[in-house]
Design a protein around this motif. Structure first.
Motif, mmCIF file in Angstrom:
data_model
loop_
_atom_site.group_PDB
_atom_site.id
_atom_site.type_symbol
_atom_site.label_atom_id
_atom_site.label_comp_id
_atom_site.label_asym_id
_atom_site.label_seq_id
_atom_site.Cartn_x
_atom_site.Cartn_y
_atom_site.Cartn_z
ATOM 1 N N ASN A 6 26.971 -38.791 -8.298
ATOM 2 C CA ASN A 6 27.396 -39.228 -7.106
ATOM 3 C C ASN A 6 28.339 -38.218 -6.657
ATOM 4 O OD1 ASN A 6 27.645 -41.332 -4.839
ATOM 5 N ND2 ASN A 6 29.687 -41.366 -5.652
ATOM 6 N N THR A 7 29.470 -37.992 -7.490
ATOM 7 C CA THR A 7 30.297 -36.779 -6.992
ATOM 8 C C THR A 7 29.799 -35.400 -6.667
ATOM 9 O OG1 THR A 7 32.099 -38.014 -8.335
ATOM 10 C CG2 THR A 7 32.443 -35.542 -7.837
ATOM 11 N N VAL A 8 28.817 -34.955 -7.324
ATOM 12 C CA VAL A 8 28.280 -33.613 -7.156
ATOM 13 C C VAL A 8 27.589 -33.911 -5.821
ATOM 14 C CG1 VAL A 8 26.151 -32.167 -7.686
ATOM 15 C CG2 VAL A 8 27.699 -33.211 -9.374
ATOM 16 N N SER A 9 26.989 -35.131 -5.444
ATOM 17 C CA SER A 9 26.176 -35.359 -4.272
ATOM 18 C C SER A 9 27.434 -35.240 -2.904
ATOM 19 C CB SER A 9 25.543 -36.878 -4.190
ATOM 20 O OG SER A 9 25.033 -37.027 -2.892
ATOM 21 N N VAL A 10 28.533 -35.972 -3.408
ATOM 22 C CA VAL A 10 29.503 -35.828 -2.303
ATOM 23 C C VAL A 10 29.994 -34.451 -1.958
ATOM 24 C CG1 VAL A 10 32.170 -36.561 -2.003
ATOM 25 C CG2 VAL A 10 30.346 -38.254 -2.526
ATOM 26 N N LEU A 11 30.184 -33.662 -3.088
ATOM 27 C CA LEU A 11 30.617 -32.350 -2.999
ATOM 28 C C LEU A 11 29.795 -31.227 -2.342
ATOM 29 C CD1 LEU A 11 32.408 -31.808 -6.525
ATOM 30 C CD2 LEU A 11 33.450 -32.094 -4.249
ATOM 31 N N LYS A 12 28.444 -31.481 -2.588
ATOM 32 C CA LYS A 12 27.387 -30.886 -1.815
ATOM 33 C C LYS A 12 27.471 -31.401 -0.213
ATOM 34 C CE LYS A 12 23.874 -30.580 -5.545
ATOM 35 N NZ LYS A 12 22.587 -30.873 -6.083
ATOM 36 N N ASN A 13 27.680 -32.405 -0.014
ATOM 37 C CA ASN A 13 27.593 -32.732 1.510
ATOM 38 C C ASN A 13 28.890 -32.202 2.043
ATOM 39 O OD1 ASN A 13 29.251 -35.365 3.222
ATOM 40 N ND2 ASN A 13 27.559 -34.390 3.940
ATOM 41 N N PHE A 14 30.321 -32.123 1.457
ATOM 42 C CA PHE A 14 31.394 -31.283 1.995
ATOM 43 C C PHE A 14 31.263 -30.011 2.051
ATOM 44 C CE2 PHE A 14 35.020 -34.701 0.718
ATOM 45 C CZ PHE A 14 34.336 -35.597 1.322
ATOM 46 N N SER A 15 30.257 -29.323 1.238
ATOM 47 C CA SER A 15 30.198 -28.081 1.294
ATOM 48 C C SER A 15 29.339 -27.600 2.671
ATOM 49 C CB SER A 15 29.317 -27.629 0.175
ATOM 50 O OG SER A 15 28.049 -27.758 0.401
ATOM 51 N N SER A 16 28.682 -28.801 3.352
ATOM 52 C CA SER A 16 28.226 -28.324 4.632
ATOM 53 C C SER A 16 29.079 -28.561 5.813
ATOM 54 C CB SER A 16 27.126 -29.555 4.971
ATOM 55 O OG SER A 16 27.310 -30.941 4.994
ATOM 56 N N ILE A 17 30.331 -29.186 5.423
ATOM 57 C CA ILE A 17 31.267 -29.170 6.375
ATOM 58 C C ILE A 17 32.362 -28.059 6.338
ATOM 59 C CG2 ILE A 17 33.447 -30.637 7.358
ATOM 60 C CD1 ILE A 17 31.927 -33.158 5.865
ATOM 61 N N ASN A 18 32.468 -27.697 5.156
ATOM 62 C CA ASN A 18 33.535 -26.559 5.017
ATOM 63 C C ASN A 18 33.121 -25.667 3.435
ATOM 64 O OD1 ASN A 18 35.552 -24.906 4.270
ATOM 65 N ND2 ASN A 18 36.765 -25.817 5.730
ATOM 66 N N PRO A 19 32.815 -24.566 3.408
ATOM 67 C CA PRO A 19 32.449 -23.846 2.211
ATOM 68 C C PRO A 19 33.218 -23.969 1.098
ATOM 69 C CG PRO A 19 32.881 -22.229 3.835
ATOM 70 C CD PRO A 19 32.780 -23.688 4.646
ATOM 71 N N ASN A 20 34.647 -24.053 1.425
ATOM 72 C CA ASN A 20 35.522 -24.051 0.520
ATOM 73 C C ASN A 20 36.387 -25.495 0.583
ATOM 74 O OD1 ASN A 20 38.204 -23.853 2.210
ATOM 75 N ND2 ASN A 20 37.131 -21.913 2.697
ATOM 76 N N LEU A 21 37.063 -25.739 -0.453
ATOM 77 C CA LEU A 21 37.603 -27.031 -1.111
ATOM 78 C C LEU A 21 38.801 -26.893 -1.671
ATOM 79 C CD1 LEU A 21 37.113 -30.199 -0.521
ATOM 80 C CD2 LEU A 21 36.134 -30.307 -2.684
ATOM 81 N N VAL A 22 40.227 -27.747 -1.520
ATOM 82 C CA VAL A 22 41.055 -27.844 -2.324
ATOM 83 C C VAL A 22 40.945 -28.963 -3.048
ATOM 84 C CG1 VAL A 22 43.588 -27.956 -2.219
ATOM 85 C CG2 VAL A 22 42.615 -26.409 -0.990
ATOM 86 N N PHE A 23 40.791 -29.160 -4.370
ATOM 87 C CA PHE A 23 40.939 -30.439 -5.145
ATOM 88 C C PHE A 23 42.371 -30.805 -5.283
ATOM 89 C CE2 PHE A 23 36.633 -28.676 -5.894
ATOM 90 C CZ PHE A 23 35.646 -29.877 -6.197
ATOM 91 N N ARG A 24 42.656 -32.149 -5.006
ATOM 92 C CA ARG A 24 44.033 -32.723 -5.341
ATOM 93 C C ARG A 24 44.134 -33.583 -6.644
ATOM 94 N NH1 ARG A 24 47.002 -29.172 -1.808
ATOM 95 N NH2 ARG A 24 46.159 -29.506 0.308
ATOM 96 N N GLU A 25 45.250 -33.754 -7.245
ATOM 97 C CA GLU A 25 45.288 -34.639 -8.234
ATOM 98 C C GLU A 25 44.881 -36.148 -7.940
ATOM 99 O OE1 GLU A 25 48.560 -34.489 -10.729
ATOM 100 O OE2 GLU A 25 49.435 -32.619 -10.292
ATOM 101 N N GLY A 26 44.133 -36.574 -8.534
ATOM 102 C CA GLY A 26 43.655 -38.019 -8.419
ATOM 103 C C GLY A 26 42.157 -37.997 -8.103
ATOM 104 N N ASN A 27 41.697 -39.212 -7.512
ATOM 105 C CA ASN A 27 40.496 -39.423 -7.445
ATOM 106 C C ASN A 27 39.963 -39.601 -5.770
ATOM 107 O OD1 ASN A 27 41.647 -41.971 -6.554
ATOM 108 N ND2 ASN A 27 40.287 -43.176 -7.152
#
Length: 226
Positions: A6-27
């Motif tokens: 599910n997390t991989v699916s969310v991240l793939k979706n987010f990559s369609s909005i912006n190709p980069n991502l900042v992961f923050r501490e937490g969930n």
């Protein structure tokens, strides 16, 4: 740490909005489009142990996908992805080079609310592609009780138009309105969504499962008769 499907699916979706991502501490993970007209947040099963940046999210996910059962462990400068005797050391990107939300959106009062099912969303996307138009119009007539969603081109008076009537659990004003979206901004993960639209030209689409939501700007050509 391992990433769930599910997390991989969310991240793939987010990559369609912006190709980069900042992961923050937490969930929680958040992303924002470069044009800053789409913001998305999701709650994931994993707890991210530290803040780090990924410049190319699709590349990162492809690297994770090289392994059958990948495990992620973190250092100050990289994440080590391992599976048995195989591993990749994937280095973080400098945060100042990435586009990330600076603050959360406080949704103003929403005058229009309705449920948009996954099936209806797919119909709108298919209609837009078939008709070669890019606008989604959320419309209501004076003193009406329904909401009609149209796929059309407001700049062309003879544009072919697809219409979808939304009834049921609908909230709308008595006066007429025509709220305009660019369908290219409907970068939603699969699922049903509760949509809330404000006359301030901002909208919220919350997955009915509650784990992911999007804020999408409406076009300035929108008309709301208070």
């Amino acid at each position: 740490m391992q990433l769930s499907d599910n997390t991989v699916s969310v991240l793939k979706n987010f990559s369609s909005i912006n190709p980069n991502l900042v992961f923050r501490e937490g969930n929680k993970v958040k992303t924002i489009s470069v044009a800053k007209n789409i913001l998305a947040t999701a709650t994931i099963a994993e707890t991210i142990p530290k803040e780090f940046g990924v410049y190319d999210l699709n590349e990162f996910l492809s690297v994770v996908g090289l392994f059958e059962d990948p495990n992620l462990s973190f250092t100050d400068s990289s994440v080590k992805i391992t599976d048995g005797h195989q591993s990749v050391n994937y280095y973080f990107s400098a945060l100042e080079n990435l586009t990330t939300p600076s603050k959360d959106i406080t949704m103003p009062k929403s005058e229009i609310e309705f449920t948009l099912t996954e099936a209806d969303l797919n119909k709108l996307r298919k209609a837009a592609a078939t008709l070669g138009v890019a606008e989604v119009l959320v419309c209501g007539e004076q003193d009406g009780s329904e909401i009609t969603i149209k796929v059309s081109d407001t700049k062309n008076a003879t544009s072919n138009t697809f219409e979808l009537n939304i009834a049921g659990d609908v909230v709308r004003p008595a006066n007429s309105f025509q709220m305009v979206f660019n369908i290219g901004n409907f970068k939603f993960a699969p699922g049903d969504y509760r949509a809330s639209l404000s006359s301030k030209l901002i909208s919220n689409f919350k997955n009915t499962n509650g784990n992911i939501e999007y804020w999408v700007a409406l076009e300035k050509s929108s008309v709301f008769n208070a």
